[in-house]
Write a protein that holds these residues in place. Structure first.
Motif, PDB file in Angstrom:
ATOM      1  N   ARG A 106       0.839  -1.188   0.125  1.00 35.44           N
ATOM      2  CA  ARG A 106      -0.170   0.059   0.123  1.00 35.44           C
ATOM      3  C   ARG A 106       0.813   1.367   0.045  1.00 35.44           C
ATOM      4  O   ARG A 106       0.312   2.475   0.056  1.00 35.44           O
ATOM      5  CB  ARG A 106      -0.912   0.006   1.085  1.00 35.44           C
ATOM      6  N   LYS A 147     -10.116   2.254   4.215  1.00 32.05           N
ATOM      7  CA  LYS A 147      -8.682   2.674   4.631  1.00 32.05           C
ATOM      8  C   LYS A 147      -8.175   3.784   3.591  1.00 32.05           C
ATOM      9  O   LYS A 147      -7.646   3.208   2.411  1.00 32.05           O
ATOM     10  CB  LYS A 147      -7.866   1.670   4.893  1.00 32.05           C
ATOM     11  N   ASP A 148      -7.942   5.032   4.020  1.00 26.57           N
ATOM     12  CA  ASP A 148      -7.678   6.024   2.990  1.00 26.57           C
ATOM     13  C   ASP A 148      -6.707   6.808   3.593  1.00 26.57           C
ATOM     14  O   ASP A 148      -6.324   8.047   3.069  1.00 26.57           O
ATOM     15  CB  ASP A 148      -9.006   6.721   2.608  1.00 26.57           C
ATOM     16  N   ASP A 149      -5.916   6.452   4.486  1.00 22.52           N
ATOM     17  CA  ASP A 149      -4.804   6.960   5.179  1.00 22.52           C
ATOM     18  C   ASP A 149      -3.418   6.761   4.845  1.00 22.52           C
ATOM     19  O   ASP A 149      -2.553   6.897   5.480  1.00 22.52           O
ATOM     20  CB  ASP A 149      -4.871   7.042   6.653  1.00 22.52           C
ATOM     21  N   ASP A 150      -3.436   5.951   3.668  1.00 23.39           N
ATOM     22  CA  ASP A 150      -2.022   5.646   3.241  1.00 23.39           C
ATOM     23  C   ASP A 150      -1.004   6.592   2.898  1.00 23.39           C
ATOM     24  O   ASP A 150       0.381   6.562   2.833  1.00 23.39           O
ATOM     25  CB  ASP A 150      -2.029   4.321   2.149  1.00 23.39           C
ATOM     26  N   LYS A 179     -11.273   6.311  -5.625  1.00 26.42           N
ATOM     27  CA  LYS A 179     -10.147   5.871  -4.682  1.00 26.42           C
ATOM     28  C   LYS A 179      -9.103   6.885  -4.581  1.00 26.42           C
ATOM     29  O   LYS A 179      -8.491   7.242  -3.389  1.00 26.42           O
ATOM     30  CB  LYS A 179      -9.465   4.431  -4.745  1.00 26.42           C
ATOM     31  N   ARG A 182     -10.495   9.799  -2.314  1.00 33.38           N
ATOM     32  CA  ARG A 182     -10.447   9.713  -1.032  1.00 33.38           C
ATOM     33  C   ARG A 182      -8.920   9.521  -0.322  1.00 33.38           C
ATOM     34  O   ARG A 182      -8.906  10.114   0.667  1.00 33.38           O
ATOM     35  CB  ARG A 182     -11.281   8.160  -0.791  1.00 33.38           C
ATOM     36  N   LEU A 183      -8.093   9.034  -0.960  1.00 37.06           N
ATOM     37  CA  LEU A 183      -6.810   9.110  -0.527  1.00 37.06           C
ATOM     38  C   LEU A 183      -6.269  10.577  -0.520  1.00 37.06           C
ATOM     39  O   LEU A 183      -5.691  10.838   0.598  1.00 37.06           O
ATOM     40  CB  LEU A 183      -5.980   8.030  -1.273  1.00 37.06           C
ATOM     41  N   HIS A 186      -7.834  12.735   1.969  1.00 34.22           N
ATOM     42  CA  HIS A 186      -7.405  12.701   3.540  1.00 34.22           C
ATOM     43  C   HIS A 186      -6.156  13.133   3.742  1.00 34.22           C
ATOM     44  O   HIS A 186      -5.842  13.752   4.646  1.00 34.22           O
ATOM     45  CB  HIS A 186      -7.293  10.736   3.706  1.00 34.22           C
TER      46      HIS A 186
END
Length: 377
Positions: A106, A147-150, A179, A182-183, A186
């Motif tokens: 990721r 999970k969008d905090d990568d 996606k 969203r990433l 964040h």
């Protein structure tokens, strides 16, 4: 935004930010006019050839070397010189078009190579070239979908935004674009609490949580707004806007964010055409630095070509950056100096000298030159 009195508030402290101001020039400033297209291409060839001739080993497929190949492929598209395509193809074949860390990674750094793989695929389409690339991005979409905090550091915007955007268009699949946003959102508005984007500073970016208000300051007590970190952000936005349809969701936001960044950079450009390693403190390790400056030239040139900023005002900015880079950082044999090496802040890999170079810095320079060549005949 009132540049005379910018106020930052952290959880434990508040401090007044300085006016962003470039230092006075100590030499004749570089020209505000671009050279002819042929002259720009000649410099690009000299720099690209010097790197290739000095690196028979094409290197790994990590983020740094992948950035070089992104720039080299831009030069190939400009010149159609088969040597550049051959060198890039051999590098990708050596790694079997694979993903550093495997397809379940990721980490955005590991996704940067996808940009060059896509460049090669577009020229010579073969499904196998994109198998691992598509697998790893789809893992990001389907594994832990919430999970969008990568992308917790700003560099990730350049490494991974473009692959998602390009696959969205290639596969006509909105899941990639959704996606991506969203990433991105964040990183911009949530990471560390307020997000890494600083709208009160004209849309500059903090590198990561440690530099948010209340965190690390320069020795002079001013914000740390790392030049190359902002350069990564600029380049990521450019590459996304180059491929996404103008009517696609969130494109207006990407366009506006890049425009604000480019606009804020203009008054803090140094007299020699460069930008300092800390955009928030002109006295913090001042001196020419190539990687951030190259990315800013790239972003400014694109913004001009796309009509985001007026050419009459911003072409001289891009020209001074390019002419300063060529006069100061490019050695007679094409070696590119004044590149701050691997790091995460102004203090990293210091001192930055005439003999400091790195693959990603060369890639940034090649991207800048190819974009600028499109503005002149």
């Amino acid at each position: 935004m009132d540049r005379r009195q910018l106020i930052f508030r952290g959880a434990a402290m508040a401090f007044a930010a300085p006016t962003l101001r470039a230092p006075a020039a100590h030499a004749a400033p570089p020209s505000g006019q671009l050279p002819a297209r042929a002259e720009i291409i000649a410099v690009l060839r000299r720099v690209a050839d010097q790197w290739i001739n000095g690196h028979s080993d094409s290197g790994d497929n990590g983020w740094a070397r992948a950035t070089f190949f992104s720039g080299l492929m831009a030069v190939y598209r400009l010149t159609r010189d088969a040597r550049y395509l051959t060198y890039t193809r051999a590098w990708a074949e050596r790694h079997n078009y694979g993903i550093n860390g495997g397809v379940t990674t990721r980490h955005a750094d590991n996704h940067n190579a996808i940009q060059a793989y896509l460049d090669l695929y577009e020229i010579e389409p073969e499904a196998r070239k994109l198998t691992a690339s598509e697998d790893t991005l789809r893992h990001m979409i389907t594994d832990q979908p919430g999970k969008d905090d990568d992308w917790w550091w700003v560099d990730a915007l350049h490494m991974a935004m473009p692959p998602f955007a390009r696959f969205s268009r290639l596969r006509n699949d909105d899941a990639f674009a959704a996606k991506l946003y969203r990433l991105y959102n964040h990183t911009k508005r949530v990471q560390g609490g307020p997000g890494l984007w600083a709208p009160t500073l004209g849309g500059l970016w903090y590198r990561d949580d440690r530099f948010l208000p209340g965190g690390i300051l320069s020795p002079g007590g001013k914000p740390v707004l790392w030049s190359r970190g902002n350069g990564w952000a600029a380049a990521g936005h450019v590459k996304v806007l180059k491929v996404m349809p103008p009517t696609a969701p969130n494109v207006p936001e990407y366009r506006d964010t890049l425009t604000r960044l480019v606009t804020t950079l203009r008054p803090v450009q140094r007299g020699d055409g460069f930008w300092n390693v800390n955009l928030g403190d002109a006295t913090h390790l001042p001196g020419p630095e190539t990687s951030g400056t190259s990315f800013f030239a790239y972003g400014t040139a694109y913004a001009i070509a796309a009509g985001l900023v007026p050419s009459a005002t911003y072409l001289p900015v891009a020209a001074r950056a390019w002419n300063g880079l060529v006069a100061t950082a490019v050695h007679p044999d094409g070696f590119l100096g004044y590149v701050q090496n691997v790091g995460d802040r102004p203090e990293s890999s210091q001192p930055v000298t005439y003999d400091s170079t790195a693959d990603f810095g060369v890639g940034a320079f090649l991207l800048a030159g190819t974009e600028l060549a499109g503005l002149v005949s």
